[in-house]
Design a protein around this motif. Structure first.
Motif, short mmCIF file in Angstrom:
data_model
loop_
_atom_site.label_atom_id
_atom_site.label_comp_id
_atom_site.label_asym_id
_atom_site.label_seq_id
_atom_site.Cartn_x
_atom_site.Cartn_y
_atom_site.Cartn_z
N GLY A 73 0.60 -1.23 -0.17
CA GLY A 73 -0.39 -0.08 0.09
C GLY A 73 1.12 1.19 -0.13
O GLY A 73 2.04 1.00 0.00
N PRO A 74 0.10 2.35 -0.37
CA PRO A 74 1.21 4.01 -0.30
C PRO A 74 1.18 4.29 0.85
O PRO A 74 2.27 5.47 1.26
CB PRO A 74 -0.38 5.24 -1.29
N TRP A 75 1.13 3.78 2.19
CA TRP A 75 0.98 4.43 3.73
C TRP A 75 2.49 3.77 4.01
O TRP A 75 3.25 2.86 3.77
CB TRP A 75 -0.70 3.61 4.54
N LYS A 76 3.19 4.68 4.93
CA LYS A 76 3.97 4.82 6.27
C LYS A 76 4.26 4.71 6.80
O LYS A 76 2.31 5.31 8.27
CB LYS A 76 4.88 5.48 5.56
N ASP A 77 4.47 4.37 7.73
CA ASP A 77 4.72 4.36 9.05
C ASP A 77 3.43 3.96 9.96
O ASP A 77 2.78 4.64 10.88
CB ASP A 77 4.90 6.13 9.93
N VAL A 78 2.95 2.86 9.75
CA VAL A 78 1.40 2.04 10.00
C VAL A 78 2.25 1.98 11.06
O VAL A 78 2.60 0.91 12.35
CB VAL A 78 1.71 0.57 9.16
N THR A 79 0.69 1.93 12.48
CA THR A 79 0.70 1.67 13.82
C THR A 79 -1.31 1.60 13.77
O THR A 79 -1.78 1.59 13.62
CB THR A 79 1.10 3.20 14.48
N VAL A 80 -1.25 0.49 15.08
CA VAL A 80 -2.23 0.14 15.64
C VAL A 80 -1.77 0.02 16.60
O VAL A 80 -1.42 -0.44 17.75
CB VAL A 80 -2.12 -1.38 15.24
N VAL A 81 -3.62 0.09 17.28
CA VAL A 81 -3.82 0.99 18.42
C VAL A 81 -4.85 -0.15 18.98
O VAL A 81 -5.70 0.89 17.94
CB VAL A 81 -4.11 2.75 18.47
N GLY A 128 -2.18 5.43 9.40
CA GLY A 128 -0.62 4.94 8.67
C GLY A 128 0.01 7.06 8.37
O GLY A 128 -1.48 8.01 8.59
N THR A 129 0.60 7.22 7.93
CA THR A 129 1.07 7.82 6.68
C THR A 129 0.92 8.68 5.08
O THR A 129 1.41 7.06 4.59
CB THR A 129 2.29 8.57 6.96
N ILE A 130 -0.34 9.01 4.85
CA ILE A 130 -0.30 9.00 3.40
C ILE A 130 -0.80 10.14 3.02
O ILE A 130 -1.43 11.02 3.33
CB ILE A 130 -1.85 8.81 3.25
N ASP A 131 0.08 10.82 1.89
CA ASP A 131 0.40 12.10 1.23
C ASP A 131 1.12 12.84 2.20
O ASP A 131 0.76 14.02 1.95
CB ASP A 131 -0.73 13.17 0.20
#
Length: 326
Positions: A73-81, A128-131
């Motif tokens: 995917g295009p996301w970065k720094d994925v976090t699950v809370v 996550g971080t997108i754009d």
């Protein structure tokens, strides 16, 4: 359906509670037996746990994400809370989960007894971080868990959700019902009563704590009408969901549908019990033979569960008292 201006996960996000530890600071820690939490029903029951003086419980949480989709995917720094909330107390507790292997994230969330009153909802949110915009929600658990302080057994039974929303400005599918005071939705994991806040007076009466006899009577009658409609709707939904594959085998559906059928069939088919009642109600629906004749009994059973006679009697007495006093 809410529209997001960025790409979100389409794969399943699964949530499980794998252990529950009962704690009192500096006194004891005690792992509850598995009967206190139910993975199939997704409920943790805390009313009759081993120690009554507990201060908190530590929930061991596991979330499974679509690993391949996350990687591509295009996301970065994925976090699950993990997020635990309760509307009645406006409580909110979060805990970050850590990635293990195979798309599995694990961690612990501590729930303080003093912050909660009745029933809290546990879910996981994926951000996550997108754009170059951080903290965007890209997914959440498909089905939340319920952590119930008043339940003796970890089953959802016939519970439902009540959501207040302006139908004219809310989700697109509700806009077609903008003139309705409420709508009962039975397509999800739990029945949901959507109360239309733009329908003048409904939300105010339902949420009123006034002891004024007239207001109290109106609240009783309104709540009774909603409850009757809810019981009728959930029964119809439960019957419609039997044998969805058309294989001819009729089994108890489990969850809230199971509880609704077992509760109402005794009044809908009073001369038939158990599995025979389940097979007969299914046969009548699909063959249309005798189904219309059952509608008065379905309405009667729904009215009994909503306690129509008792609640209307109380409301009428309150109205009569208020009239005489005036």
């Amino acid at each position: 359906m809410k529209i997001y201006p960025y790409r979100r996960l389409t794969g399943s996000v699964e949530l499980d509670v794998t252990a529950v530890r009962q704690e009192r600071e500096g006194v004891y820690q005690h792992d509850l037996e598995t009967w206190a939490f139910n993975a199939q029903e997704r409920v943790v029951a805390l009313h009759q746990v081993e120690r009554a003086d507990w201060e908190s419980v530590r929930l061991s949480i596991q979330a499974k994400l679509p690993e391949a989709e996350i990687a591509a995917g295009p996301w970065k720094d994925v976090t699950v809370v993990a997020v635990l909330t309760e509307k009645a107390t406006n409580a909110r507790t979060t805990a970050e989960l850590r990635l293990k292997t195979g798309g599995v994230w694990t961690g612990h969330l501590r729930m303080w007894k003093s912050m909660h009153l009745h029933r809290a909802e546990l879910t996981v949110v994926v951000v996550g971080t997108i754009d170059d915009v951080p903290g965007r929600m890209i997914g959440r658990a498909d089905v939340p868990w319920i952590v119930d302080l008043t339940a003796r057994m970890p089953v959802r039974q016939t519970e439902m959700q009540i959501e207040e929303v302006d139908f004219s400005e809310g989700p697109e599918w509700l806009k077609q019902f903008k003139d309705a005071p409420w709508i009962v939705e039975t397509s999800g994991d739990l029945p949901v009563v959507h109360v239309n806040t733009s329908f003048e007076g409904v939300s105010e009466v339902l949420n009123s704590t006034s002891r004024d006899p007239m207001t109290k009577a109106m609240r009783e009658m309104l709540a009774t009408q909603i409850a009757t409609e809810v019981w009728t709707s959930v029964f119809q939904a439960a019957v419609s969901g039997l044998d969805p594959e058309g294989h001819g085998e009729v089994e108890w559906p489990g969850g809230w549908k199971d509880a609704v059928l077992k509760s109402m069939l005794a009044d809908v088919l009073p001369d038939v019990s158990g599995d025979d009642a389940l097979r007969e109600i299914h046969a009548r629906r699909i063959e249309s033979a005798g189904w219309s004749e059952l509608q008065p009994r379905i309405n009667y059973a729904a009215g009994r569960r909503a306690k129509v006679a008792k609640n209307l009697g109380t409301a009428f007495r309150a109205l009569d008292t208020a009239r005489r006093e005036s």
